[in-house]
Scaffold this active site. Sequence first.
Site, PDB file in Angstrom:
ATOM      1  N   ARG A 168      78.019  75.289  42.572  1.00  0.00           N
ATOM      2  CA  ARG A 168      78.828  74.227  42.100  1.00  0.00           C
ATOM      3  C   ARG A 168      79.992  74.792  41.162  1.00  0.00           C
ATOM      4  O   ARG A 168      80.519  74.322  40.019  1.00  0.00           O
ATOM      5  CB  ARG A 168      78.280  73.202  41.245  1.00  0.00           C
ATOM      6  CG  ARG A 168      77.239  72.456  42.109  1.00  0.00           C
ATOM      7  CD  ARG A 168      77.983  71.535  43.140  1.00  0.00           C
ATOM      8  NE  ARG A 168      77.195  70.740  44.060  1.00  0.00           N
ATOM      9  CZ  ARG A 168      76.058  71.023  44.718  1.00  0.00           C
ATOM     10  NH1 ARG A 168      76.327  72.327  45.280  1.00  0.00           N
ATOM     11  NH2 ARG A 168      75.570  70.212  45.418  1.00  0.00           N
ATOM     12  N   SER A 242      76.171  64.176  41.813  1.00  0.00           N
ATOM     13  CA  SER A 242      75.370  64.544  40.966  1.00  0.00           C
ATOM     14  C   SER A 242      75.996  64.860  39.477  1.00  0.00           C
ATOM     15  O   SER A 242      77.119  65.266  39.498  1.00  0.00           O
ATOM     16  CB  SER A 242      74.675  65.954  41.367  1.00  0.00           C
ATOM     17  OG  SER A 242      74.040  65.659  42.404  1.00  0.00           O
ATOM     18  N   GLU A 338      78.282  68.504  35.715  1.00  0.00           N
ATOM     19  CA  GLU A 338      78.789  68.929  36.974  1.00  0.00           C
ATOM     20  C   GLU A 338      80.232  68.428  37.164  1.00  0.00           C
ATOM     21  O   GLU A 338      81.107  69.290  37.660  1.00  0.00           O
ATOM     22  CB  GLU A 338      77.911  68.551  38.055  1.00  0.00           C
ATOM     23  CG  GLU A 338      77.735  69.454  39.286  1.00  0.00           C
ATOM     24  CD  GLU A 338      78.843  68.904  40.260  1.00  0.00           C
ATOM     25  OE1 GLU A 338      79.702  69.565  40.516  1.00  0.00           O
ATOM     26  OE2 GLU A 338      78.655  67.760  40.628  1.00  0.00           O
TER      27      GLU A 338
HETATM   28  N1  EPU Z   1      63.848  64.036  42.136  1.00  0.00           N
HETATM   29  C1  EPU Z   1      62.968  63.524  41.200  1.00  0.00           C
HETATM   30  N2  EPU Z   1      63.566  62.364  40.824  1.00  0.00           N
HETATM   31  C2  EPU Z   1      64.943  62.006  41.116  1.00  0.00           C
HETATM   32  C3  EPU Z   1      65.684  62.614  41.999  1.00  0.00           C
HETATM   33  C4  EPU Z   1      65.097  63.958  42.416  1.00  0.00           C
HETATM   34  O1  EPU Z   1      61.918  63.856  41.098  1.00  0.00           O
HETATM   35  O2  EPU Z   1      65.380  60.870  40.673  1.00  0.00           O
HETATM   36  C5  EPU Z   1      63.346  65.562  42.451  1.00  0.00           C
HETATM   37  C6  EPU Z   1      63.038  65.378  44.081  1.00  0.00           C
HETATM   38  O3  EPU Z   1      61.677  64.827  44.633  1.00  0.00           O
HETATM   39  C7  EPU Z   1      63.116  66.859  44.647  1.00  0.00           C
HETATM   40  C8  EPU Z   1      64.054  67.445  43.581  1.00  0.00           C
HETATM   41  O4  EPU Z   1      63.939  66.607  42.476  1.00  0.00           O
HETATM   42  O5  EPU Z   1      61.884  67.476  44.398  1.00  0.00           O
HETATM   43  C9  EPU Z   1      65.521  67.709  44.285  1.00  0.00           C
HETATM   44  O6  EPU Z   1      66.070  66.480  44.497  1.00  0.00           O
HETATM   45  P1  EPU Z   1      66.907  66.214  45.782  1.00  0.00           P
HETATM   46  O7  EPU Z   1      66.438  67.009  47.033  1.00  0.00           O
HETATM   47  O8  EPU Z   1      67.358  64.871  45.879  1.00  0.00           O
HETATM   48  O9  EPU Z   1      68.335  67.099  45.407  1.00  0.00           O
HETATM   49  P2  EPU Z   1      69.177  67.577  44.066  1.00  0.00           P
HETATM   50  O10 EPU Z   1      68.588  68.823  43.463  1.00  0.00           O
HETATM   51  O11 EPU Z   1      68.871  66.483  43.048  1.00  0.00           O
HETATM   52  C10 EPU Z   1      71.275  68.431  44.706  1.00  0.00           C
HETATM   53  C11 EPU Z   1      72.806  68.568  44.866  1.00  0.00           C
HETATM   54  C12 EPU Z   1      73.204  67.273  45.659  1.00  0.00           C
HETATM   55  C13 EPU Z   1      72.658  67.294  46.914  1.00  0.00           C
HETATM   56  C14 EPU Z   1      71.218  67.448  47.193  1.00  0.00           C
HETATM   57  C15 EPU Z   1      70.598  67.961  48.536  1.00  0.00           C
HETATM   58  C16 EPU Z   1      73.182  69.336  42.598  1.00  0.00           C
HETATM   59  C17 EPU Z   1      73.733  69.396  41.431  1.00  0.00           C
HETATM   60  N3  EPU Z   1      72.899  68.327  43.583  1.00  0.00           N
HETATM   61  O12 EPU Z   1      70.405  67.459  44.464  1.00  0.00           O
HETATM   62  O13 EPU Z   1      74.451  67.473  45.562  1.00  0.00           O
HETATM   63  O14 EPU Z   1      72.971  66.598  47.813  1.00  0.00           O
HETATM   64  O15 EPU Z   1      70.742  68.657  46.389  1.00  0.00           O
HETATM   65  O16 EPU Z   1      70.993  69.242  48.970  1.00  0.00           O
HETATM   66  O17 EPU Z   1      73.087  70.765  43.125  1.00  0.00           O
HETATM   67  C18 EPU Z   1      76.236  66.605  44.275  1.00  0.00           C
HETATM   68  O18 EPU Z   1      76.531  67.785  43.949  1.00  0.00           O
HETATM   69  O19 EPU Z   1      77.202  65.883  43.892  1.00  0.00           O
HETATM   70  C19 EPU Z   1      75.101  66.167  45.049  1.00  0.00           C
HETATM   71  C20 EPU Z   1      74.998  65.008  45.173  1.00  0.00           C
END
Ligand code: EPU
Length: 342
Positions: A168, A242, A338
Amino acid sequence: MTLPDFVQRDAPLTALNTFGLPAQAALFAVIETPAQLATLIALPEWSEWPRLILGGGSNLILTGDVAGLTLQVRILGRELIAEDSDAWQVRAGAGENWHGFVQWTLECGWPGLENLALIPGTVGAAPVQNIGAYGLEVAERFDRLEAMNLATGEMLTFDRAACRFGYRDSVFKHEAAQRYLITAVIFRLPKRWQPLTDYAEVVRELAARRIVHPTAQDMADVIIAVRSRKLPDPTQIGNAGSFFKNPVIAAAAFVRLAARYPDLPYYPQPDGTIKLAAGWLIEYCGWKGKSLGPVGVYERQALVLVNRGQARGADVLRLAQAIRESVRAEFGVDLELEPIVA
Ligand code: EPU
């Protein structure tokens, strides 16, 4: 001061940022051609104006009125510019809507961007924060970009190395911020394409649809479904995606945390560090679905802050700070914002 007719004074920016934060630009111009930029650069006042460059406004927190000149980039156009045995080279104007561009490449039969479907914002903003989702970052499909040096009006090309992509992150969030205006981006879309299906939710959705050998369009459809379930549509609920980066910590620090929190999700990085899931840390601290004043933590994804109505930039930063303090107190981990704060 005589201004070109395409420059407005005291323009409202509320509808131009997806969080819906109120702010006014002292001066505002929509840029549809590089020639308009050249006109502005020739003005005697140009070098004195602070500048803010807007794409789709989907990764931006406006904390108040914006002094100087705000430029909204709406340079359009998309074309196949070259092709070799490995890839199609596709060029798009910085003002093209990102998702519209992704869909167009798929309709043309050029795969490679499908995992980045439905990300809000513009083509020109995609490399600024190196957008990423479901196992793909735009840097992996990036060839080069064209930008104007806003001090001199000179056009130049940034290749992948010059962009200094990170998670990012790119040079356009640091020393190049507001100094160059990205006018077009050139992508390399692979001819030997393989679907990227390492993400558990994507795998589940493919299975539910009984798809064994997904096409690029199948992948886009699946990604759109998964994203729509978890992430709020910015046209319905103000948000900036995010709100925090997933923190990356040293292996030794991770070992200590994992002993205390056995369910902690983690992603080992190629350099031996460990990426944690900020959403999990925030949910653990009890913030999911909670609000502080007019800003809330989205009930389906704790990494997303949402505008519950009439929020101002200061309200957003107040909640962000409270969340950072909780996460630091519980886990000893610092969360980094972010979106760009202006
Ligand atoms: N999780 C929780 N609670 C929550 C959210 C997430 O426990 O409320 C846990 C999930 O269960 C999972 C882990 O955290 O084990 C990761 O969650 P998720 O797969 O939803 O992805 P993320 O790491 O929260 C990132 C990106 C998103 C992207 C998704 C999918 C960043 C900052 N965010 O989110 O990007 O869509 O992966 O690849 O890296 C963005 O940058 O604006 C964005 C939406």
